[in-house]
Motif scaffolding. Structure first.
Motif: not given
Length: 96
Positions: A19, A53-54, A57-58
């Motif tokens: 991550r 958003a990215r 999501a990560t």
């Protein structure tokens, strides 16, 4: 708009290390790394929303933290650098 993005990703296991690398790659795609976990980013509102958003999501929202500071326009040009810091070229094109 000018953003300062900082993050703290839990790396106590291999999944957290993955991550961390992914968060760094996302930020490298839109901004300039100024410290190990800090990026200066110049973007539009649309780009900011895509970035958020990215990142969301990560990360694991129970373990990791991302802070996004919206700064006044021109803040990066007024920043003082001490030590080995370099001044990123915010006016030029971002090369990936």
């Amino acid at each position: 708009m000018e953003l300062l993005v900082t993050y703290d990703v839990d790396t106590t296991n291999p999944e957290g290390e993955r991550r961390l690398r992914h968060v760094a790659k996302i930020c490298e795609g839109v901004g300039h790394r100024v410290q190990k976990s800090a990026f200066e980013i110049v973007c539009t509102l649309s780009q900011r929303l895509q970035l958020e958003a990215r990142l969301l999501a990560t990360i694991d929202t129970t373990l990791d933290s991302v802070r996004i500071y919206h700064l006044d326009r021109g803040t990066f040009h007024a920043t003082r650098h001490l030590g080995s810091a370099t001044k990123p070229p915010h006016d030029g094109a971002l090369m990936i």
